[in-house]
Design a protein around this motif. Structure first.
Motif, mmCIF file in Angstrom:
data_model
loop_
_atom_site.group_PDB
_atom_site.id
_atom_site.type_symbol
_atom_site.label_atom_id
_atom_site.label_comp_id
_atom_site.label_asym_id
_atom_site.label_seq_id
_atom_site.Cartn_x
_atom_site.Cartn_y
_atom_site.Cartn_z
ATOM 1 N N GLN A 164 10.500 6.310 -3.979
ATOM 2 C CA GLN A 164 9.528 7.248 -4.535
ATOM 3 C C GLN A 164 9.720 8.637 -3.941
ATOM 4 O O GLN A 164 9.904 8.802 -2.736
ATOM 5 C CB GLN A 164 8.108 6.755 -4.218
ATOM 6 N N LEU A 166 8.373 13.003 -4.987
ATOM 7 C CA LEU A 166 7.375 13.757 -5.731
ATOM 8 C C LEU A 166 8.027 14.950 -6.417
ATOM 9 O O LEU A 166 8.928 15.592 -5.855
ATOM 10 C CB LEU A 166 6.270 14.263 -4.796
ATOM 11 N N GLN A 172 4.674 11.367 -9.329
ATOM 12 C CA GLN A 172 5.601 10.385 -8.764
ATOM 13 C C GLN A 172 6.893 10.342 -9.567
ATOM 14 O O GLN A 172 6.884 10.258 -10.796
ATOM 15 C CB GLN A 172 4.957 9.004 -8.763
ATOM 16 N N GLU A 174 10.553 8.118 -9.756
ATOM 17 C CA GLU A 174 11.163 6.868 -9.295
ATOM 18 C C GLU A 174 12.682 6.971 -9.307
ATOM 19 O O GLU A 174 13.272 7.565 -10.198
ATOM 20 C CB GLU A 174 10.740 5.688 -10.184
ATOM 21 N N LYS A 544 2.670 3.710 -3.420
ATOM 22 C CA LYS A 544 3.428 3.795 -4.665
ATOM 23 C C LYS A 544 2.589 3.252 -5.817
ATOM 24 O O LYS A 544 1.873 2.269 -5.662
ATOM 25 C CB LYS A 544 4.724 2.980 -4.571
ATOM 26 N N LYS A 553 -0.353 6.923 -11.157
ATOM 27 C CA LYS A 553 0.400 8.140 -10.850
ATOM 28 C C LYS A 553 -0.518 9.365 -10.855
ATOM 29 O O LYS A 553 -0.349 10.293 -10.039
ATOM 30 C CB LYS A 553 1.530 8.318 -11.860
ATOM 31 N N PRO A 576 5.456 10.378 0.676
ATOM 32 C CA PRO A 576 6.063 9.544 -0.367
ATOM 33 C C PRO A 576 6.981 8.472 0.210
ATOM 34 O O PRO A 576 7.389 8.532 1.372
ATOM 35 C CB PRO A 576 6.853 10.548 -1.205
#
Length: 851
Positions: A164, A166, A172, A174, A544, A553, A576
């Motif tokens: 994760q 930002l 968020q 991925e 997460k 999110k 994160p």
């Protein structure tokens, strides 16, 4: 350019150092500090960076390995560590002693197969997403320490769970790293010929899904992980084990078929090849791998001339099912048509009719197949993961046992635990006494060194908080660089957080019910708490959200936007990429562990347990484990707005209670120092937490409960079921068929209660109960007749009931005596239940006749 395939080249380890490979490939090093120290001594800076002994052997220069191979002191330490590991793997431990001490009628399994969709043993084996996987990893570690003969089984994900980061606006992002199993502490299971072992699972359209088996060694416990990225699979089938909890329903059912059916076949082949005893008990950690019960039915059917119901009786006897889900919406469900698609042609489970499969997963909606329902119907023993969750589960599944009060639904509870040697800071172990591996592991809290002073404990807590502050600064800077900030504008990250300020931690998955943003209900009150001149607090947040959970999110983004404010960013941060490596700093360095779920939606939650073992105090809604373990002196319980149906008003009320606790109780107590600078009241709560919670939150306690109350009884029942060519299973199946045929005709004809001593009974007065029952074609030995006596109100509903068995005293006549248990208005009824020696509970068949 991108590589078309990945592979790992292993370093050549000098012959003198071959024991290092044995140490590096057994994951016991993850909770054994002396082994980690040995590898750190090879190159301390490198080990601090990668914290993985197997990677150490690959990355340490060959010249350094040759130097160590000539170092007598290092060789002696390596031999000592290897000898210690071998002793650990072979010596009798708690389970072996318990088997020797077993009394008449007690039996324990030769082996237990433990199925889970994820296992969080260590970040060096990234095969987990969150609490379920970490729990499974802790279960295996505790089983290893106790000597319980467990085999872990699950899929191996080539992309693991996502990393994760930002975006600049706090959303968020991925990223799925590609994993090469040959570079992990895994070994491919091979045939005697040296070829890989494959399990084969039939797919629709005449295709087969192949999976190879990687083995991890978790101390004494083998962990088998199935991998479909192999030659021989079509491209779509190669991707079955690509990602954890990814894809659509079709992808998920393939994963769960592989985990259950393929997992069973992997266990069988592993035991054949290694001589490991075949499991007698099978533990399903959530419903995902529940198809393993159907594979076991197929095994029994193929081995002899049994009916499906006879085979089912044998399978149920040896199956334990643990549910972790507190709401129906969270249960794993598939379309019935999708199940027919995979099971309908008979290739997947030859001899098992798809209609019987569908019946096991049936629910109110005939179009859906419920994995939890199947898990409960395939298991004779089931449990939730805290006392409160057990009650919630009994309510949630009560319709599977019609006619029974909620508390009689045969779902009990084993409160989760955490593996102390993994999560306790070694500095804490050293201070409190005992080895790193022993602290809080088996004791009752009395093993703490009585000579440790408040000053020493407080100084250690300051040191651990300081370590966390340094890690917060490092990770915050790294996160901003990933978001696109320039290094020149990040000087402020060196000033964030203060090693002497009350530090609150909140870190977990981010579904809506965990209420990540409850602390933001009144932003101005939160700012005031963070920036208070006398009693400031600082808060570190991590977590997460599932990639498909847009709501989760959005919660993360809301937190990030708040902490990006220059006015508060030195007192509150979102870090994160929450995972096990970050978690250790948080559990060890925070003073307060915050948990704000909507009660009762937290099944257990174990992060606060890990924090408590390090002297961190919990501040939590009374949900999950905290509901039963909070005692008023080991932390704080956030009051809940019970009865308030408006969720926004409920959040407002509970957030206000949280602010009040932080500002009026928690922070003042933390800053109330004596002349020596020690907060005596705070330290007193830490001592109380360590002594009382320390032993109760251990995974060793949890695993012992499973052994004593689930694995042992299941082994006893399954032995009776399969002995003499499945005589017990045949008997139980015949009994069930007879009950099914006769039960609609069974009725309580009449009842009577007579009290000794006239018309004014008092508490304790003997009372005689009699009943006449029409048993249809059943015998007295086929049923249990009970009188149920309790308090009675205006609706005639019974409460605080006492159950009294009535004995047969003639064909259809039953009688018994009890002493009246309460004063006030009492009532009674009589009921008839099935009875058979292989039933684990009178409620098991869901059959009851009431007067």
């Amino acid at each position: 350019m991108k590589a078309v395939r990945r592979f790992t080249v292993h370093a050549r380890v000098p012959d003198e150092l071959t024991g290092l490979t044995e140490l590096a490939t057994n994951l016991r090093w993850t909770w054994h500090p002396p082994t980690r120290d040995l590898f750190a001594s090879m190159d301390d800076a490198l080990f601090r960076r990668i914290r993985d002994p197997l990677r150490m052997l690959a990355e340490v220069p060959a010249s350094r390995l040759e130097e160590l191979a000539r170092d007598p002191e290092f060789l002696a330490r390596a031999r000592e560590a290897t000898d210690d590991l071998r002793r650990y793997l072979t010596e009798p431990r708690w389970f072996q002693r318990r088997v020797e001490e077993a009394g008449d009628g007690e039996r324990f399994p030769r082996a237990v197969a433990y199925f889970s969709m994820e296992f969080g043993v260590h970040e060096a084996l990234p095969n987990y997403s969150g609490g379920l996987g970490v729990l499974a990893g802790d279960h295996l570690k505790a089983a290893s320490d106790l000597g319980v003969p467990v085999i872990g089984v699950g899929p191996l994900y080539r992309a693991g769970y996502f990393r994760q980061s930002l975006s600049l606006d706090g959303w968020q992002v991925e990223h799925y790293p590609v994993i090469d199993p040959s570079g992990l502490p895994l070994e491919l299971l091979t045939e005697p010929s040296g070829d890989p072992v494959y399990v084969r699972v039939a797919m629709p359209g005449g295709r087969d899904l192949l999976a190879q088996i990687w083995q991890a060694r978790v101390g004494r416990v083998p962990l088998l992980l199935l991998d479909t990225d192999v030659e021989g699979n079509d491209e779509d089938l190669r991707g079955v084990t690509d990602r954890l909890y990814g894809g659509d329903d079709d992808h998920r059912i393939r994963q769960e078929i592989l985990a259950g059916i393929g997992g069973m076949r992997a266990v069988r082949r592993y035991c054949e090849l290694t001589g490991h005893p075949q499991p007698e008990v099978f533990h399903t950690n959530e419903g995902h791998a529940g198809f393993l019960g159907l594979e076991r039915v197929r095994e029994v059917l193929s081995a002899g001339e049994l009916t499906f119901d006879e085979a089912l009786s044998a399978v149920r006897a040896g199956t334990v099912f643990t549910t972790h889900t507190p709401v129906p919406a969270g249960l794993d469900r598939f379309g019935a048509d999708l199940v027919r698609h995979y099971f309908g042609d008979g290739r997947l489970l030859p001899g098992v009719d798809v209609g019987r499969v569908l019946a096991l997963g049936a629910e109110d909606d005939p179009r859906r197949f419920n994995m939890a329902h199947m898990g409960l119907r395939l298991a004779q023993r089931a449990n939730g993961v805290s006392a409160l969750h057990g009650r919630v589960s009994r309510r949630m599944f009560t319709r599977l046992w019609p006619g029974f009060d909620t508390e009689e639904v045969p779902i009990s509870s084993v409160t989760n635990g955490v593996h102390g040697p993994t999560w306790v800071a070694r500095e804490m172990s050293a201070l409190l006494g005992g080895s790193d591996e022993e602290w809080g592991h088996d004791g009752d809290g009395s093993g703490i060194d009585p000579n440790v002073t408040d000053e020493q404990l407080w100084e250690l807590r300051r040191e651990l908080r300081g370590n966390l502050v340094a890690e917060v600064r490092r990770r915050a800077r790294q996160a901003w660089l990933q978001r696109g900030a320039s290094a020149l504008e990040l000087g402020w990250t060196e000033r964030i957080f203060d090693p002497d300020v009350l530090t609150v931690g909140f870190a977990r998955r981010v579904p809506t019910y965990k209420r990540l943003t409850l602390m933001l209900r009144d932003p101005e009150r939160l700012r005031a708490l963070l920036l208070d001149d006398e009693h400031p607090i600082q808060i570190v947040v991590a977590g997460k959200s599932h990639p498909a959970d847009e709501g989760g999110k959005a919660l993360i983004q809301k937190i990030v936007k708040f902490v990006d404010d220059p006015a508060v960013r030195e007192r509150m941060v979102f870090l994160p990429d929450y995972g096990m490596s970050m978690a250790r700093y948080l559990y060890r360095g925070c003073d307060v562990w915050l948990n704000t779920p909507t009660r009762p939606l937290e099944a257990c939650g174990t992060s606060g347990m890990k924090a408590a073992l390090n002297g961190c105090l919990n501040l939590s809604i009374r949900d999950g484990w905290w509901d039963e373990y909070y005692d008023g002196s080991n932390g704080w319980a956030i009051p809940t707005a019970d009865g308030v149906t408006d969720p926004l008003l409920r959040d407002d009320l509970e957030a206000a209670a949280l602010y009040d606790l932080l500002g009026q109780q928690v922070a003042p107590l933390f800053y109330d120092r004596d002349a020596a600078g020690v907060p005596r009241g705070w330290v007193s709560m830490i001592w109380h937490t360590l002594r009382t919670l320390g032993p109760r939150v251990q995974a060793s306690r949890m695993v012992r409960e499973y052994v004593e109350s689930y694995y042992g009884p299941a082994a006893t029942t399954v032995a009776a079921a399969v002995a003499d060519d499945y005589a017990g299973a045949r008997s139980l199946a015949a009994y069930r068929a007879r009950v099914d045929a006769c039960w609609p005709l069974v009725r309580v004809v009449s009842t009577d209660l007579s009290v000794e001593g006239g018309d004014t009974p008092v508490v304790g007065t003997p009372a005689r109960l009699t009943a006449r029952v029409d048993l249809a074609e059943l015998d007295e030995s086929d049923v249990e007749v009970q009188a149920v006596v309790g308090r009675v109100g205006d609706t005639d509903d019974l409460s605080d009931v006492v159950t009294v068995p009535l004995s047969p005293c003639g064909r259809g006549e039953f009688a018994g005596t009890l002493r009246l248990p309460f004063a006030g208005s009492l009532g009674y009824t009589v009921r008839v239940l099935p009875r058979h020696p292989l039933l684990a509970s009178p409620a098991e068949l869901g059959r009851v006749v009431l007067a």
